[in-house]
Design a protein around this motif. Structure first.
Motif, PDB file in Angstrom:
ATOM      1  N   LYS A 110      -1.231  13.108   9.195  1.00  0.00           N
ATOM      2  CA  LYS A 110      -2.138  12.980   8.064  1.00  0.00           C
ATOM      3  C   LYS A 110      -2.484  11.521   7.849  1.00  0.00           C
ATOM      4  O   LYS A 110      -1.606  10.675   7.711  1.00  0.00           O
ATOM      5  CB  LYS A 110      -1.494  13.573   6.810  1.00  0.00           C
ATOM      6  CG  LYS A 110      -2.429  13.731   5.646  1.00  0.00           C
ATOM      7  CD  LYS A 110      -2.273  15.132   5.029  1.00  0.00           C
ATOM      8  CE  LYS A 110      -3.149  15.308   3.798  1.00  0.00           C
ATOM      9  NZ  LYS A 110      -4.571  15.303   4.114  1.00  0.00           N
TER      10      LYS A 110
ATOM     11  N   PHE B  94      -6.627  14.582   9.200  1.00  0.00           N
ATOM     12  CA  PHE B  94      -5.610  14.487  10.248  1.00  0.00           C
ATOM     13  C   PHE B  94      -6.163  13.796  11.482  1.00  0.00           C
ATOM     14  O   PHE B  94      -7.331  13.940  11.814  1.00  0.00           O
ATOM     15  CB  PHE B  94      -5.149  15.893  10.638  1.00  0.00           C
ATOM     16  CG  PHE B  94      -4.253  16.529   9.619  1.00  0.00           C
ATOM     17  CD1 PHE B  94      -2.884  16.291   9.619  1.00  0.00           C
ATOM     18  CD2 PHE B  94      -4.778  17.382   8.645  1.00  0.00           C
ATOM     19  CE1 PHE B  94      -2.056  16.876   8.688  1.00  0.00           C
ATOM     20  CE2 PHE B  94      -3.950  17.969   7.700  1.00  0.00           C
ATOM     21  CZ  PHE B  94      -2.587  17.719   7.722  1.00  0.00           C
TER      22      PHE B  94
ATOM     23  N   ALA C 265      -5.665  21.874  11.588  1.00  0.00           N
ATOM     24  CA  ALA C 265      -5.552  20.475  11.140  1.00  0.00           C
ATOM     25  C   ALA C 265      -6.307  19.550  12.088  1.00  0.00           C
ATOM     26  O   ALA C 265      -6.903  18.566  11.655  1.00  0.00           O
ATOM     27  CB  ALA C 265      -4.083  20.067  11.051  1.00  0.00           C
TER      28      ALA C 265
ATOM     29  N   PRO D 228      -0.496  16.743  14.736  1.00  0.00           N
ATOM     30  CA  PRO D 228      -1.454  16.230  13.748  1.00  0.00           C
ATOM     31  C   PRO D 228      -0.735  15.318  12.751  1.00  0.00           C
ATOM     32  O   PRO D 228       0.329  15.672  12.255  1.00  0.00           O
ATOM     33  CB  PRO D 228      -1.957  17.507  13.050  1.00  0.00           C
ATOM     34  CG  PRO D 228      -1.032  18.612  13.442  1.00  0.00           C
ATOM     35  CD  PRO D 228      -0.051  18.109  14.447  1.00  0.00           C
TER      36      PRO D 228
ATOM     37  N   TRP E 219       6.284  19.010  12.338  1.00  0.00           N
ATOM     38  CA  TRP E 219       5.197  18.302  11.636  1.00  0.00           C
ATOM     39  C   TRP E 219       5.487  16.798  11.544  1.00  0.00           C
ATOM     40  O   TRP E 219       4.606  15.978  11.753  1.00  0.00           O
ATOM     41  CB  TRP E 219       5.031  18.850  10.214  1.00  0.00           C
ATOM     42  CG  TRP E 219       4.174  20.074  10.103  1.00  0.00           C
ATOM     43  CD1 TRP E 219       4.618  21.353   9.941  1.00  0.00           C
ATOM     44  CD2 TRP E 219       2.741  20.152  10.119  1.00  0.00           C
ATOM     45  NE1 TRP E 219       3.540  22.216   9.866  1.00  0.00           N
ATOM     46  CE2 TRP E 219       2.383  21.512   9.971  1.00  0.00           C
ATOM     47  CE3 TRP E 219       1.723  19.196  10.249  1.00  0.00           C
ATOM     48  CZ2 TRP E 219       1.058  21.942   9.945  1.00  0.00           C
ATOM     49  CZ3 TRP E 219       0.392  19.618  10.216  1.00  0.00           C
ATOM     50  CH2 TRP E 219       0.073  20.987  10.072  1.00  0.00           C
TER      51      TRP E 219
END
Ligand SMILES: [Fe+2]
Length: 246
Positions: A213, A218, A108, A211, A31
């Motif tokens: 944020k 996103f 996302a 993705p 992530w």
């Protein structure tokens, strides 16, 4: 009674070792940076056995001379089905740890498609779209070889992660040859990661993007990966790609 004593140290299966990895951390790495380090998974003996397969042409469906396609310099071979047991076991158990995160990423990024919870079902989906050829591969780099930045996409169906294992011992068997990962952020300069892998160590990387944020949900940040020039010796790598190829 000595012959009744069982071997005390039966090696744990690859699948059990994969299950015990720190997956919360690995997923967090994916992530945050598009890469999650698995740590050392394969023993030296397993690495040596896997790389020894490279000379057995009957185990592979095709061999690619990278210079010929201007992919870099060096060569790799895609395994044919049936995959060697360790490779099949890695592919299946790693998929089992990654499909949920894959679905979170799709959601996302508002992308269509949900990944099933097991590799067999996912491969059936690949096959239905004409992607029937297996993609796990062994790569062999010698001094002067390198791999240009690229993405491993072989058709419409793309699993967002792949896993790379180094089968050679850095410094003792080769130098240079770091895994490179470049994140092309929209409207910003690119970020590069150089990953030095130990023998038997694995790293999960994003296949195409991650993705990120932002203030309004996103957005998509694109990635490419490659390998820096091997300065000395020989480096073998095992690549576990989950989607089959057209
Ligand atoms: Fe690749």
């Amino acid at each position: 009674m000595e012959n009744l004593v069982k071997t005390a140290c039966v090696r744990e299966t690859v699948a059990k070792r994969i299950a015990r990895l720190p997956w919360a951390e690995i997923r967090a790495g994916l992530w945050e940076r598009g890469l999650g380090r698995l740590g050392v998974v394969l023993t030296q003996a397993e690495c040596e056995e896997l790389r020894s397969l490279y000379s057995r042409a009957e185990l592979f469906r095709s061999r690619v001379d990278m210079a010929r396609f201007r992919f870099g310099r060096g060569e790799y071979q895609y395994f044919a089905n049936p995959l060697p047991t360790t490779v099949a076991e890695l592919r299946e158990s790693l998929y089992g740890q990654l499909w949920e995160t894959a679905n979170e990423w799709m959601a996302a990024l508002s992308l269509k498609g949900e990944f099933p919870d097991n590799l067999d079902a996912f491969l059936k989906r690949c096959h239905a779209r004409g992607q029937k050829r297996p993609t796990p591969l062994l790569l062999q780099y010698r001094a002067g070889d390198y791999n240009c930045l690229h993405q491993d996409v072989y058709g419409e169906v793309v699993f967002p992660f792949q896993v790379i294992f180094c089968l050679s011992k850095p410094e003792a068997e080769f130098s240079g040859g770091e895994l490179l990962l470049v994140e092309q952020r929209p409207r910003a300069q690119s970020v590069g990661h150089a990953v030095r892998l130990e023998q038997g160590e694995g790293v999960a990387i994003t296949t195409r993007c991650r993705p990120v944020k932002g203030a309004r949900g996103f957005y998509r940040s694109n990635f490419r990966h490659g390998v820096s020039e091997i300065l000395n010796g020989r480096r073998y790598t095992l690549g576990i790609i989950f989607h089959d190829a057209a």
